[in-house]
Design a protein around this motif. Structure first.
Motif, PDB file in Angstrom:
ATOM      1  N   THR A 197     -16.299 -47.979 -26.688  1.00 49.79           N
ATOM      2  CA  THR A 197     -16.227 -48.796 -25.475  1.00 49.79           C
ATOM      3  C   THR A 197     -15.502 -48.014 -24.389  1.00 49.79           C
ATOM      4  O   THR A 197     -14.818 -48.593 -23.548  1.00 49.79           O
ATOM      5  CB  THR A 197     -15.499 -50.128 -25.754  1.00 49.79           C
ATOM      6  N   GLY A 198     -15.673 -46.708 -24.421  1.00 48.46           N
ATOM      7  CA  GLY A 198     -15.000 -45.820 -23.487  1.00 48.46           C
ATOM      8  C   GLY A 198     -15.604 -45.844 -22.102  1.00 48.46           C
ATOM      9  O   GLY A 198     -16.338 -46.767 -21.729  1.00 48.46           O
ATOM     10  N   ILE A 199     -15.332 -44.786 -21.332  1.00 50.27           N
ATOM     11  CA  ILE A 199     -15.732 -44.743 -19.929  1.00 50.27           C
ATOM     12  C   ILE A 199     -17.234 -44.573 -19.744  1.00 50.27           C
ATOM     13  O   ILE A 199     -17.754 -44.770 -18.659  1.00 50.27           O
ATOM     14  CB  ILE A 199     -14.974 -43.651 -19.152  1.00 50.27           C
ATOM     15  N   GLY A 200     -17.934 -44.206 -20.817  1.00 45.16           N
ATOM     16  CA  GLY A 200     -19.383 -44.065 -20.735  1.00 45.16           C
ATOM     17  C   GLY A 200     -19.809 -42.756 -20.112  1.00 45.16           C
ATOM     18  O   GLY A 200     -18.994 -41.955 -19.651  1.00 45.16           O
ATOM     19  N   ILE A 201     -21.114 -42.546 -20.126  1.00 47.65           N
ATOM     20  CA  ILE A 201     -21.732 -41.351 -19.547  1.00 47.65           C
ATOM     21  C   ILE A 201     -22.810 -41.837 -18.581  1.00 47.65           C
ATOM     22  O   ILE A 201     -23.641 -42.670 -18.966  1.00 47.65           O
ATOM     23  CB  ILE A 201     -22.374 -40.474 -20.638  1.00 47.65           C
ATOM     24  N   PRO A 202     -22.829 -41.332 -17.368  1.00 52.63           N
ATOM     25  CA  PRO A 202     -23.894 -41.728 -16.447  1.00 52.63           C
ATOM     26  C   PRO A 202     -25.276 -41.446 -17.085  1.00 52.63           C
ATOM     27  O   PRO A 202     -25.474 -40.400 -17.721  1.00 52.63           O
ATOM     28  CB  PRO A 202     -23.668 -40.847 -15.216  1.00 52.63           C
ATOM     29  N   THR A 203     -26.195 -42.367 -16.931  1.00 51.02           N
ATOM     30  CA  THR A 203     -27.514 -42.267 -17.561  1.00 51.02           C
ATOM     31  C   THR A 203     -28.208 -40.948 -17.272  1.00 51.02           C
ATOM     32  O   THR A 203     -28.811 -40.361 -18.167  1.00 51.02           O
ATOM     33  CB  THR A 203     -28.406 -43.446 -17.099  1.00 51.02           C
ATOM     34  N   ASP A 204     -28.092 -40.451 -16.064  1.00 47.60           N
ATOM     35  CA  ASP A 204     -28.778 -39.207 -15.708  1.00 47.60           C
ATOM     36  C   ASP A 204     -28.133 -37.972 -16.338  1.00 47.60           C
ATOM     37  O   ASP A 204     -28.658 -36.870 -16.221  1.00 47.60           O
ATOM     38  CB  ASP A 204     -28.877 -39.044 -14.194  1.00 47.60           C
ATOM     39  N   GLU A 205     -27.007 -38.145 -17.033  1.00 46.79           N
ATOM     40  CA  GLU A 205     -26.331 -37.010 -17.665  1.00 46.79           C
ATOM     41  C   GLU A 205     -26.338 -37.084 -19.193  1.00 46.79           C
ATOM     42  O   GLU A 205     -25.743 -36.229 -19.855  1.00 46.79           O
ATOM     43  CB  GLU A 205     -24.891 -36.912 -17.160  1.00 46.79           C
ATOM     44  N   LEU A 206     -27.002 -38.070 -19.768  1.00 48.38           N
ATOM     45  CA  LEU A 206     -26.963 -38.260 -21.215  1.00 48.38           C
ATOM     46  C   LEU A 206     -27.467 -37.053 -21.996  1.00 48.38           C
ATOM     47  O   LEU A 206     -26.942 -36.750 -23.062  1.00 48.38           O
ATOM     48  CB  LEU A 206     -27.748 -39.513 -21.616  1.00 48.38           C
ATOM     49  N   THR A 207     -28.471 -36.350 -21.513  1.00 48.27           N
ATOM     50  CA  THR A 207     -28.959 -35.173 -22.232  1.00 48.27           C
ATOM     51  C   THR A 207     -28.148 -33.933 -21.891  1.00 48.27           C
ATOM     52  O   THR A 207     -28.033 -33.025 -22.710  1.00 48.27           O
ATOM     53  CB  THR A 207     -30.445 -34.907 -21.942  1.00 48.27           C
ATOM     54  N   ARG A 208     -27.555 -33.904 -20.722  1.00 55.19           N
ATOM     55  CA  ARG A 208     -26.820 -32.709 -20.285  1.00 55.19           C
ATOM     56  C   ARG A 208     -25.459 -32.556 -20.964  1.00 55.19           C
ATOM     57  O   ARG A 208     -24.906 -31.464 -20.970  1.00 55.19           O
ATOM     58  CB  ARG A 208     -26.630 -32.738 -18.770  1.00 55.19           C
ATOM     59  N   VAL A 209     -24.911 -33.618 -21.561  1.00 53.55           N
ATOM     60  CA  VAL A 209     -23.590 -33.515 -22.183  1.00 53.55           C
ATOM     61  C   VAL A 209     -23.571 -32.542 -23.359  1.00 53.55           C
ATOM     62  O   VAL A 209     -22.498 -32.128 -23.795  1.00 53.55           O
ATOM     63  CB  VAL A 209     -23.022 -34.885 -22.622  1.00 53.55           C
ATOM     64  N   PHE A 210     -24.737 -32.149 -23.847  1.00 51.62           N
ATOM     65  CA  PHE A 210     -24.812 -31.200 -24.964  1.00 51.62           C
ATOM     66  C   PHE A 210     -24.883 -29.751 -24.483  1.00 51.62           C
ATOM     67  O   PHE A 210     -24.868 -28.827 -25.287  1.00 51.62           O
ATOM     68  CB  PHE A 210     -26.014 -31.518 -25.849  1.00 51.62           C
TER      69      PHE A 210
END
Length: 187
Positions: free
Chosen positions: A113-126
């Protein structure tokens, strides 16, 4: 794992380790049948021993899964990275770690339940050194390598890792690892 930084959060163990140890593929000599459910519970117990921020609860559900062939140490590292990441970005609320089998893969899920990841960055976090925009705006330390290492470990085990937005806020990471194939007998 790392030491607490005064905020109740742990500095990431995987960042302190030499890169060569974290980016190599599992050697054939280190591959063996592993009980992923046991590794999940061990990782959660270690994370609890290291401490959680006040107001953060870590829950687990480890349904016994058929064995998979893997490098136990690398799989443990993968789970540590995922839990460290969840703890780092969850100020209050819950982290839920589970493992189950879908008959083909072992499925590990870490939801926070953290700060989340913006939807447009979900694949880029890797991607190496990538940190999501909302993280760069915070005073949260990190190098942007943890999830890259987690992905390399999953891929070395012929698996996958994906990130999903769970609402406002929160993130779920799902790792899928192929189960050991049983030999068929003709009879």
């Amino acid at each position: 794992m790392g030491a607490a930084d005064g905020s109740g959060r742990s500095s990431a163990h995987h960042i302190e380790q030499p890169r060569s140890a974290s980016t190599r593929r599992p050697s054939q000599s280190r591959l063996s049948p592993v009980d992923l459910s046991a590794i999940v519970l061990e990782a959660a117990d270690e994370r609890r021993r290291l401490g959680l921020p006040d107001g953060v609860d870590l829950r687990t559900a480890a349904v016994p899964t058929p064995q998979l062939v893997g490098d136990r140490a690398r799989l443990r590292e993968l789970l540590s990275i995922m839990l460290d990441n969840a703890v780092t970005y969850t100020r209050a609320g819950e982290i839920f770690l589970s493992v189950r089998s879908d008959g083909v893969d072992a499925v590990i899920r870490v939801t926070d339940t953290g700060i989340g990841i913006p939807t447009d960055e979900l694949t880029r976090v890797f991607e190496r050194f990538h940190r999501a925009g909302n993280v760069r705006e915070e005073t949260i330390r990190g190098s942007g390598l943890g999830l890259t290492i987690a992905r390399s470990i999953a891929q070395a085990h012929r698996g996958t890792i994906e990130a999903f937005a769970t609402g406002d806020p929160g993130t779920t990471f799902i790792v899928r690892l192929p189960l050991a194939r049983r030999k068929r007998t003709v009879g």
